[in-house]
Enzyme design. Structure first.
Site, PDB file in Angstrom:
ATOM      1  CD  GLU A 269     -27.941   8.893  28.829  1.00 42.60           C
ATOM      2  OE1 GLU A 269     -29.148   8.634  28.854  1.00 42.60           O
ATOM      3  OE2 GLU A 269     -27.253   8.712  27.815  1.00 42.60           O
ATOM      4  CD  GLU A 270     -25.626   7.331  25.084  1.00 44.27           C
ATOM      5  OE1 GLU A 270     -26.646   6.644  25.230  1.00 44.27           O
ATOM      6  OE2 GLU A 270     -25.614   8.380  24.420  1.00 44.27           O
TER       7      GLU A 270
ATOM      8  CG  HIS B  86     -24.505  11.692  28.385  1.00 40.52           C
ATOM      9  ND1 HIS B  86     -23.874  10.928  27.420  1.00 40.52           N
ATOM     10  CD2 HIS B  86     -25.744  11.948  27.900  1.00 40.52           C
ATOM     11  CE1 HIS B  86     -24.722  10.731  26.413  1.00 40.52           C
ATOM     12  NE2 HIS B  86     -25.848  11.339  26.662  1.00 40.52           N
TER      13      HIS B  86
ATOM     14  CG  ASP C  84     -28.622  13.510  26.622  1.00 38.33           C
ATOM     15  OD1 ASP C  84     -27.967  13.494  25.558  1.00 38.33           O
ATOM     16  OD2 ASP C  84     -28.897  12.471  27.277  1.00 38.33           O
TER      17      ASP C  84
ATOM     18  CG  HIS D 242     -27.564   5.745  20.507  1.00 37.91           C
ATOM     19  ND1 HIS D 242     -28.325   4.996  21.374  1.00 37.91           N
ATOM     20  CD2 HIS D 242     -27.246   6.876  21.184  1.00 37.91           C
ATOM     21  CE1 HIS D 242     -28.466   5.654  22.517  1.00 37.91           C
ATOM     22  NE2 HIS D 242     -27.823   6.808  22.419  1.00 37.91           N
TER      23      HIS D 242
ATOM     24  CG  ASP E 129     -26.546  11.006  22.682  1.00 36.94           C
ATOM     25  OD1 ASP E 129     -26.393  11.465  23.822  1.00 36.94           O
ATOM     26  OD2 ASP E 129     -27.125   9.937  22.456  1.00 36.94           O
TER      27      ASP E 129
HETATM   28 ZN   LIG Z   1     -27.432  11.296  25.380  1.00 32.18          ZN
END
Ligand SMILES: [Zn+2]
Length: 461
Positions: A318-319, A270, A346, A423, A284
């Site tokens: 995706e997030e 993603h 991922d 994140h 990510d």
């Molecule tokens: Zn991810």
């Protein structure tokens, strides 16, 4: 009679030699892939890493539907068009509702004499607001039931035992706290290691009215200690997130199969990310996208056209995980196509050692036999049944039943390395490794080529 025996013998030796030669060609191709990526004089050496640095440095984080995301999509598409694939295109998701962060802060008043700003990050889709209230610390949903939190802020401070130990509080904590009467929620960042870093992520925002934020592991423990001492803790939370209408695109590119072009192997990651720091989204999942893209590129570079089509995808959204994100859109609009497998990267791009596969027994055995035959030499022959699920490929699987694969990369059992940076602002180029990314390119290109070029019938599950 003698002639018949001779003929049978001749034909079977011939078939055996032909098969052996085909096997050797496949093995050679895999070694060529490795040589092309690992040779410092090759244009593909460290190429996915160099691409990643360019996109991260130039466009910054790529929040779903943001202008930065859209600009980086356009730039990436333009670049992919220069690679000479059979087809490169975007698919627009139509109008979407996304969310952007506004001004936000967490300030500790009592027991400090002077207000103290705490490192914090709002949770995805947290409503905007300002609240100042006493804080109660709880360690479980069970404990929450036994404490009166009416008119207070709840701080969830749990023990880290892997992602799900914290995820439940990030997703459901704000709603459960509000149902118990709280007027705001703080969670301990969902992280394995902290250098005072806040980590964001989605929360179940639909039914919450008050701000929901993450603070650092260190400060969650500090507030916990204060309360255990019986000190009164007063905190002010400010959040400014807003929802807005926008749009976004998936990116696709493919090498068409020579014999079965309608049989499709999908692979990607993603492209969207969170927005915590200046480089968030390197690991990510910018890296996941670019190692897959590079896998397609190395096949093209070597003039390999397998029997089946290999399609690259950079999923969008995706997030935030919305019902109309890129993965859901793809699954819905491409469900009539014949997908042989969907691969997703991922879970980081450290050294790969094998693949997870989620499929029926036949497809799983098929992958195991290919891996044993061809992947030992490049060190990625370990196959883990029932461990191939990922968020975006999973959306396709849930609609079509397509087998899914992912890459297994070096980390401990609960992915503490991955969740150190996940994140947070620490998800940056600094934590990436060019050689490891190259090894992922080799692994992914090899498994996809082996499946795409398989001579016989491939099991559908
Ligand atoms: Zn991810």
């Amino acid at each position: 009679m003698k002639i018949v025996i001779f003929l049978v013998l001749y034909l079977s030796i011939n078939a055996y030699m032909l098969r052996n030669r085909k096997d050797q060609i496949k093995q050679q191709k895999i070694l060529q892939i490795r040589e092309t990526i690992k040779n410092p004089h090759s244009p593909l050496y460290h190429s996915s890493y160099n691409q990643l640095t360019y996109y991260v440095d130039t466009f910054g984080p790529r929040m779903w539907g943001s202008e930065d995301m859209a600009d980086s999509v356009d730039a990436l598409v333009e670049e992919i068009q220069s690679y000479g694939f059979d087809r490169v295109w975007k698919e627009n998701l139509g109008e979407i509702t996304s969310w952007k962060r506004g001004e936000e802060s967490v300030t500790l008043f009592d027991p400090r004499q002077y207000p103290q700003k705490l490192n914090m990050i709002g949770l995805g889709w947290s409503p905007a607001g300002t609240i100042k209230a006493e804080v109660e610390v709880v360690h479980s949903f069970e404990e929450l039931k036994s404490i009166d939190v009416k008119g207070k802020i709840v701080c969830f401070n749990y023990e880290w035992k892997g992602y799900s130990s914290g995820l439940q509080f990030r997703i459901n904590g704000p709603k459960i706290a509000e149902d118990a009467g709280a007027i705001g929620t703080i969670i301990r960042s969902v992280a394995s290691v902290s250098i005072s870093s806040p980590h964001t992520g989605m929360t179940n925002y639909q039914d919450i009215k008050y701000p929901a934020v993450a603070i650092t592991v260190e400060d969650a423990d500090m507030i916990d200690r204060m309360r255990q001492r019986g000190q009164k803790v007063v905190i002010e939370i400010k959040t400014g997130g807003i929802q807005y209408k926008t749009t976004s695109d998936n990116i696709l590119a493919e090498i068409r199969g020579s014999k079965y072009p309608n049989q499709i192997l999908l692979m990607g990651g993603h492209w969207d990310s969170w927005d915590v720091g200046s480089q968030t989204g390197a690991n990510d999942d910018g890296a996941g996208v670019l190692v897959c893209l590079e896998a397609l590129k190395v096949l093209k570079h070597l003039g390999i056209r397998p029997k089946r089509t290999i399609r690259f995808i950079a999923w969008s959204g995706e997030e935030m995980g919305m019902a109309n994100n890129g993965a859901q859109y793809y699954a819905k609009t491409h469900s009539q196509e014949n997908h042989i497998v969907a691969f997703e990267s991922d879970f980081g791009s450290t050294q790969p050692y094998g693949f997870g596969v989620t499929a029926g027994e036949k497809f799983t055995d098929f992958v195991i036999s290919l891996a044993q035959e061809y992947l030992t030499e490049i060190g990625v022959e370990k196959i883990y049944p029932n461990a191939g699920m990922s968020a975006d490929s999973g959306a396709l699987r849930s609609v079509t039943g397509t087998p899914v694969l992912n890459n297994k990369v070096v980390d401990n059992d609960i992915h503490d390395f991955y969740f150190t940076y996940h994140h947070s602002a620490g998800d940056s180029i600094w934590m990436m490794n060019a050689d490891d990314m190259d090894d992922n390119v080799i692994a992914i290109a090899s498994i996809m080529y082996l499946i795409a070029d398989y001579d016989g019938l491939i099991p559908t599950n």
